[in-house]
Scaffold this motif. Structure first.
Motif, PDB file in Angstrom:
ATOM      1  N   ALA A 268      -7.886 105.440  46.934  1.00 19.87           N
ATOM      2  CA  ALA A 268      -8.294 105.181  48.316  1.00 19.87           C
ATOM      3  C   ALA A 268      -9.504 104.243  48.361  1.00 19.87           C
ATOM      4  O   ALA A 268      -9.560 103.320  49.180  1.00 19.87           O
ATOM      5  CB  ALA A 268      -8.609 106.497  49.022  1.00 19.87           C
ATOM      6  N   HIS A 269     -10.474 104.455  47.466  1.00 21.94           N
ATOM      7  CA  HIS A 269     -11.661 103.583  47.442  1.00 21.94           C
ATOM      8  C   HIS A 269     -11.288 102.163  46.995  1.00 21.94           C
ATOM      9  O   HIS A 269     -11.860 101.193  47.487  1.00 21.94           O
ATOM     10  CB  HIS A 269     -12.726 104.174  46.519  1.00 21.94           C
ATOM     11  N   ALA A 270     -10.341 102.055  46.080  1.00 17.41           N
ATOM     12  CA  ALA A 270      -9.882 100.722  45.676  1.00 17.41           C
ATOM     13  C   ALA A 270      -9.237 100.008  46.856  1.00 17.41           C
ATOM     14  O   ALA A 270      -9.420  98.809  47.043  1.00 17.41           O
ATOM     15  CB  ALA A 270      -8.902 100.835  44.509  1.00 17.41           C
ATOM     16  N   GLY A 271      -8.483 100.745  47.666  1.00 17.17           N
ATOM     17  CA  GLY A 271      -7.878 100.154  48.856  1.00 17.17           C
ATOM     18  C   GLY A 271      -8.909  99.639  49.832  1.00 17.17           C
ATOM     19  O   GLY A 271      -8.656  98.682  50.571  1.00 17.17           O
ATOM     20  N   LEU A 272     -10.080 100.273  49.830  1.00 22.04           N
ATOM     21  CA  LEU A 272     -11.174  99.833  50.698  1.00 22.04           C
ATOM     22  C   LEU A 272     -12.024  98.747  50.047  1.00 22.04           C
ATOM     23  O   LEU A 272     -12.985  98.255  50.656  1.00 22.04           O
ATOM     24  CB  LEU A 272     -12.066 101.028  51.055  1.00 22.04           C
ATOM     25  N   GLY A 273     -11.700  98.408  48.771  1.00 22.80           N
ATOM     26  CA  GLY A 273     -12.449  97.371  48.073  1.00 22.80           C
ATOM     27  C   GLY A 273     -13.779  97.830  47.513  1.00 22.80           C
ATOM     28  O   GLY A 273     -14.638  97.002  47.200  1.00 22.80           O
ATOM     29  N   ASP A 274     -13.963  99.131  47.354  1.00 21.78           N
ATOM     30  CA  ASP A 274     -15.233  99.686  46.884  1.00 21.78           C
ATOM     31  C   ASP A 274     -15.141  99.960  45.382  1.00 21.78           C
ATOM     32  O   ASP A 274     -14.708 101.036  44.957  1.00 21.78           O
ATOM     33  CB  ASP A 274     -15.541 100.973  47.656  1.00 21.78           C
ATOM     34  N   LEU A 275     -15.557  98.983  44.561  1.00 21.29           N
ATOM     35  CA  LEU A 275     -15.438  99.095  43.109  1.00 21.29           C
ATOM     36  C   LEU A 275     -16.283 100.236  42.553  1.00 21.29           C
ATOM     37  O   LEU A 275     -15.806 101.024  41.735  1.00 21.29           O
ATOM     38  CB  LEU A 275     -15.844  97.777  42.448  1.00 21.29           C
ATOM     39  N   SER A 276     -17.515 100.364  42.985  1.00 20.26           N
ATOM     40  CA  SER A 276     -18.398 101.382  42.412  1.00 20.26           C
ATOM     41  C   SER A 276     -17.906 102.792  42.723  1.00 20.26           C
ATOM     42  O   SER A 276     -17.904 103.666  41.849  1.00 20.26           O
ATOM     43  CB  SER A 276     -19.831 101.194  42.909  1.00 20.26           C
ATOM     44  N   ALA A 277     -17.472 103.036  43.962  1.00 23.38           N
ATOM     45  CA  ALA A 277     -16.946 104.353  44.324  1.00 23.38           C
ATOM     46  C   ALA A 277     -15.656 104.645  43.564  1.00 23.38           C
ATOM     47  O   ALA A 277     -15.407 105.779  43.152  1.00 23.38           O
ATOM     48  CB  ALA A 277     -16.702 104.438  45.829  1.00 23.38           C
ATOM     49  N   CYS A 278     -14.839 103.615  43.374  1.00 24.37           N
ATOM     50  CA  CYS A 278     -13.599 103.771  42.613  1.00 24.37           C
ATOM     51  C   CYS A 278     -13.899 104.172  41.172  1.00 24.37           C
ATOM     52  O   CYS A 278     -13.287 105.098  40.632  1.00 24.37           O
ATOM     53  CB  CYS A 278     -12.797 102.474  42.654  1.00 24.37           C
ATOM     54  N   GLN A 279     -14.835 103.500  40.547  1.00 20.95           N
ATOM     55  CA  GLN A 279     -15.165 103.811  39.161  1.00 20.95           C
ATOM     56  C   GLN A 279     -15.772 105.200  39.024  1.00 20.95           C
ATOM     57  O   GLN A 279     -15.483 105.921  38.068  1.00 20.95           O
ATOM     58  CB  GLN A 279     -16.105 102.747  38.602  1.00 20.95           C
ATOM     59  N   ARG A 280     -16.607 105.602  39.980  1.00 19.70           N
ATOM     60  CA  ARG A 280     -17.177 106.951  39.935  1.00 19.70           C
ATOM     61  C   ARG A 280     -16.077 108.005  40.022  1.00 19.70           C
ATOM     62  O   ARG A 280     -16.099 109.017  39.304  1.00 19.70           O
ATOM     63  CB  ARG A 280     -18.173 107.145  41.079  1.00 19.70           C
ATOM     64  N   ALA A 281     -15.099 107.766  40.890  1.00 18.85           N
ATOM     65  CA  ALA A 281     -13.993 108.715  41.035  1.00 18.85           C
ATOM     66  C   ALA A 281     -13.147 108.774  39.760  1.00 18.85           C
ATOM     67  O   ALA A 281     -12.720 109.854  39.332  1.00 18.85           O
ATOM     68  CB  ALA A 281     -13.135 108.334  42.235  1.00 18.85           C
ATOM     69  N   LEU A 282     -12.898 107.619  39.145  1.00 12.30           N
ATOM     70  CA  LEU A 282     -12.138 107.600  37.893  1.00 12.30           C
ATOM     71  C   LEU A 282     -12.889 108.337  36.782  1.00 12.30           C
ATOM     72  O   LEU A 282     -12.281 109.061  35.982  1.00 12.30           O
ATOM     73  CB  LEU A 282     -11.854 106.158  37.472  1.00 12.30           C
ATOM     74  N   ASP A 283     -14.195 108.159  36.727  1.00  6.40           N
ATOM     75  CA  ASP A 283     -14.994 108.860  35.718  1.00  6.40           C
ATOM     76  C   ASP A 283     -14.953 110.370  35.946  1.00  6.40           C
ATOM     77  O   ASP A 283     -14.903 111.154  34.989  1.00  6.40           O
ATOM     78  CB  ASP A 283     -16.445 108.371  35.750  1.00  6.40           C
ATOM     79  N   GLU A 284     -14.960 110.772  37.211  1.00  8.72           N
ATOM     80  CA  GLU A 284     -14.856 112.203  37.523  1.00  8.72           C
ATOM     81  C   GLU A 284     -13.486 112.736  37.107  1.00  8.72           C
ATOM     82  O   GLU A 284     -13.378 113.827  36.535  1.00  8.72           O
ATOM     83  CB  GLU A 284     -15.073 112.416  39.021  1.00  8.72           C
ATOM     84  N   ALA A 285     -12.437 111.966  37.377  1.00 12.30           N
ATOM     85  CA  ALA A 285     -11.085 112.391  36.996  1.00 12.30           C
ATOM     86  C   ALA A 285     -10.948 112.517  35.486  1.00 12.30           C
ATOM     87  O   ALA A 285     -10.232 113.390  34.978  1.00 12.30           O
ATOM     88  CB  ALA A 285     -10.058 111.399  37.542  1.00 12.30           C
ATOM     89  N   GLN A 286     -11.653 111.660  34.745  1.00 12.09           N
ATOM     90  CA  GLN A 286     -11.570 111.679  33.279  1.00 12.09           C
ATOM     91  C   GLN A 286     -12.106 112.986  32.697  1.00 12.09           C
ATOM     92  O   GLN A 286     -11.748 113.370  31.575  1.00 12.09           O
ATOM     93  CB  GLN A 286     -12.359 110.498  32.709  1.00 12.09           C
ATOM     94  N   LYS A 287     -12.907 113.713  33.461  1.00  9.92           N
ATOM     95  CA  LYS A 287     -13.463 114.979  32.974  1.00  9.92           C
ATOM     96  C   LYS A 287     -12.407 116.062  32.812  1.00  9.92           C
ATOM     97  O   LYS A 287     -12.720 117.158  32.330  1.00  9.92           O
ATOM     98  CB  LYS A 287     -14.560 115.461  33.925  1.00  9.92           C
ATOM     99  N   VAL A 288     -11.176 115.762  33.220  1.00  7.46           N
ATOM    100  CA  VAL A 288     -10.092 116.724  33.003  1.00  7.46           C
ATOM    101  C   VAL A 288      -9.961 117.066  31.528  1.00  7.46           C
ATOM    102  O   VAL A 288      -9.523 118.162  31.165  1.00  7.46           O
ATOM    103  CB  VAL A 288      -8.756 116.164  33.564  1.00  7.46           C
ATOM    104  N   THR A 289     -10.371 116.152  30.664  1.00 13.17           N
ATOM    105  CA  THR A 289     -10.282 116.397  29.212  1.00 13.17           C
ATOM    106  C   THR A 289     -11.290 117.451  28.762  1.00 13.17           C
ATOM    107  O   THR A 289     -11.189 117.951  27.641  1.00 13.17           O
ATOM    108  CB  THR A 289     -10.531 115.092  28.437  1.00 13.17           C
ATOM    109  N   ASP A 290     -12.257 117.806  29.635  1.00 14.15           N
ATOM    110  CA  ASP A 290     -13.233 118.837  29.282  1.00 14.15           C
ATOM    111  C   ASP A 290     -12.700 120.247  29.485  1.00 14.15           C
ATOM    112  O   ASP A 290     -13.352 121.218  29.081  1.00 14.15           O
ATOM    113  CB  ASP A 290     -14.509 118.665  30.120  1.00 14.15           C
ATOM    114  N   LEU A 291     -11.558 120.369  30.151  1.00 14.50           N
ATOM    115  CA  LEU A 291     -10.995 121.703  30.378  1.00 14.50           C
ATOM    116  C   LEU A 291     -10.625 122.356  29.059  1.00 14.50           C
ATOM    117  O   LEU A 291     -10.111 121.721  28.140  1.00 14.50           O
ATOM    118  CB  LEU A 291      -9.754 121.620  31.270  1.00 14.50           C
ATOM    119  N   HIS A 292     -10.865 123.652  28.971  1.00 11.81           N
ATOM    120  CA  HIS A 292     -10.528 124.406  27.770  1.00 11.81           C
ATOM    121  C   HIS A 292      -9.128 124.996  27.928  1.00 11.81           C
ATOM    122  O   HIS A 292      -8.766 125.511  28.981  1.00 11.81           O
ATOM    123  CB  HIS A 292     -11.547 125.523  27.532  1.00 11.81           C
TER     124      HIS A 292
END
Length: 420
Positions: A268-292
């Motif tokens: 959604a943030h990419a659709g709005l052209g917001d690169l920084s918000a998009c990258q923050r959201a992707l970094d948050e999604a990447q934390k799925v690998t921290d699940l035990h």
């Protein structure tokens, strides 16, 4: 009345009409010259702008031959967005079952009255297991339409169970309904029936709320956000995803729900052209690998992080960062998850993005190679999703229409018929 005449009568210039629909002005021009016809995704909004119902709009866009003008029908707006009596009956049945089951879910066991003592028509666990099976069948099916009949049967059975239900299992049955409504919405969404999908996701959220199933509820909101984004309403999608994030925060921390919410927020943030918000959201999604422990990746929740490379690439395409996008997409295309035959929808989407990069670079070879591969998958699977992505690609390809290979690909995409 022709489209151009109706547009002018409603006070729209071509540019304002195109902006209201989220398309380019030249696209409106092609519609008005009869070179192409509007896709299903645009028709509900177009009918609203022109103050027509779907049937009247279809008659105007596809007039009958002969000297007599087409008279608009006097019937009320249709609930369906496509032709064919068979499809119309399927969709009416689908909506009736959704509405009936949703009402029973909302009213709860007190609505059962004298039926409360009726014979049990199946435990909640039976419905949960059947729902899991249906999600599995849906994921494997090349043509999603093949799953429609058994999902309708399950909706019918669940409605019977809710009518005969008791207070002791009402919550579990509501949870089963929230699960099944989401699958029903997926079927509608894949067939480009966005209104039907939105109805299903709304009912899924309501049923999940009643069952206090927060992760299921959040996933229903995420899927509703996809309806917003399909119509390029990215700001509305962000609002829906904000609500999904709040609901997911009350869910099971061992599940990946909140990370899926973050992944879709990136889109959604990419659709709005917001690169920084998009990258923050992707970094948050990447934390799925921290699940035990093993990550739940089936049924109504399918997010384990394995899609992140392709999603990251797709987001960079949206934002115009083509070098970063190509690197991520090529990596995703070589993964086992996207091997030939593993996932038509995911592989097709990556191929479209790679073709789109070629089109933006005016690299006809790259655009045609990947575009042809995606077109083949769309024909094999009948996926409405891949077909939609290809039609988006078609508009970018037209700028290189002087290349014969590109022109042929554009024509073949235009002739694509999706088996739903």
């Amino acid at each position: 009345m022709r489209l151009s005449e109706r547009r002018k009568a409603m006070g729209y210039s071509q540019e304002k009409f195109a902006h209201a629909l989220g398309v380019d002005r030249t696209t409106v021009g092609r519609w008005e010259r009869g070179e192409t016809t509007p896709e299903g995704v645009h028709r509900p909004r177009m009918a609203q702008l022109l103050r027509l119902d779907i049937t009247e709009l279809g008659a105007m866009l596809n007039p009958s031959p002969g000297p007599n003008p087409v008279q608009p029908p006097t019937s009320p707006p249709s609930l369906v967005h496509g032709p064919g009596e068979s499809d119309e009956m399927i969709r009416r049945t689908f909506l009736r079952l959704l509405t009936m089951t949703g009402a029973l879910t909302a009213l709860g066991p007190e609505a059962a009255g004298d039926m409360a003592e009726a014979a049990d028509r199946g435990s909640a666990d039976d419905y949960r297991r059947m729902n899991e099976h249906l999600w599995h069948v849906y994921q494997l099916a090349r043509s999603k339409r093949s799953v429609h009949g058994i999902v309708q049967d399950q909706l019918d059975a669940l409605a019977d169970a809710l009518k005969a239900g008791t207070a002791g299992r009402a919550g579990a049955l509501c949870e089963a309904a929230g699960d099944l409504f989401q699958l029903s919405g997926e079927l509608a969404f894949d067939s480009n029936r966005y209104t039907d999908a939105a109805v299903a996701y709304t009912m899924a959220a309501s049923a999940s709320d009643k069952a206090h199933a927060f992760d299921l509820w959040a996933c229903a909101l995420v899927r509703h956000a996809y309806v917003d984004m399909s119509e390029r309403h990215f700001a509305e999608a962000v609002e829906t995803l904000d609500a999904a994030r709040a609901v997911a925060s009350r869910g099971d921390p061992a599940l990946s729900t909140r990370y899926w919410v973050a992944s879709v927020r990136a889109e959604a943030h990419a659709g709005l052209g917001d690169l920084s918000a998009c990258q923050r959201a992707l970094d948050e999604a990447q934390k799925v690998t921290d699940l035990h422990g093993p990550v739940h990746n089936g049924g109504w929740l399918r997010f384990d992080g394995s899609r992140l490379p392709e999603e990251r690439g797709a987001r960079f395409v949206q934002l115009g960062r083509l070098d970063l996008a190509e690197e991520a997409l090529q990596s995703a295309l070589g993964s086992a998850a996207l091997a030939q035959g593993a996932s038509y929808r995911r592989r097709g989407s990556v191929l479209v993005d790679l073709a789109l990069i070629g089109a933006k670079r005016h690299d006809a070879e790259q655009a045609v190679t990947h575009g042809r591969a995606a077109l083949k998958l769309a024909r094999q699977s009948g996926s409405g999703y891949v077909a939609r992505r290809l039609r988006t690609l078609r508009d970018d390809l037209r700028s290189d229409g002087r290349d014969r290979r590109v022109a042929e690909l554009v024509a073949d995409i235009g002739d694509l018929h999706v088996v739903r």
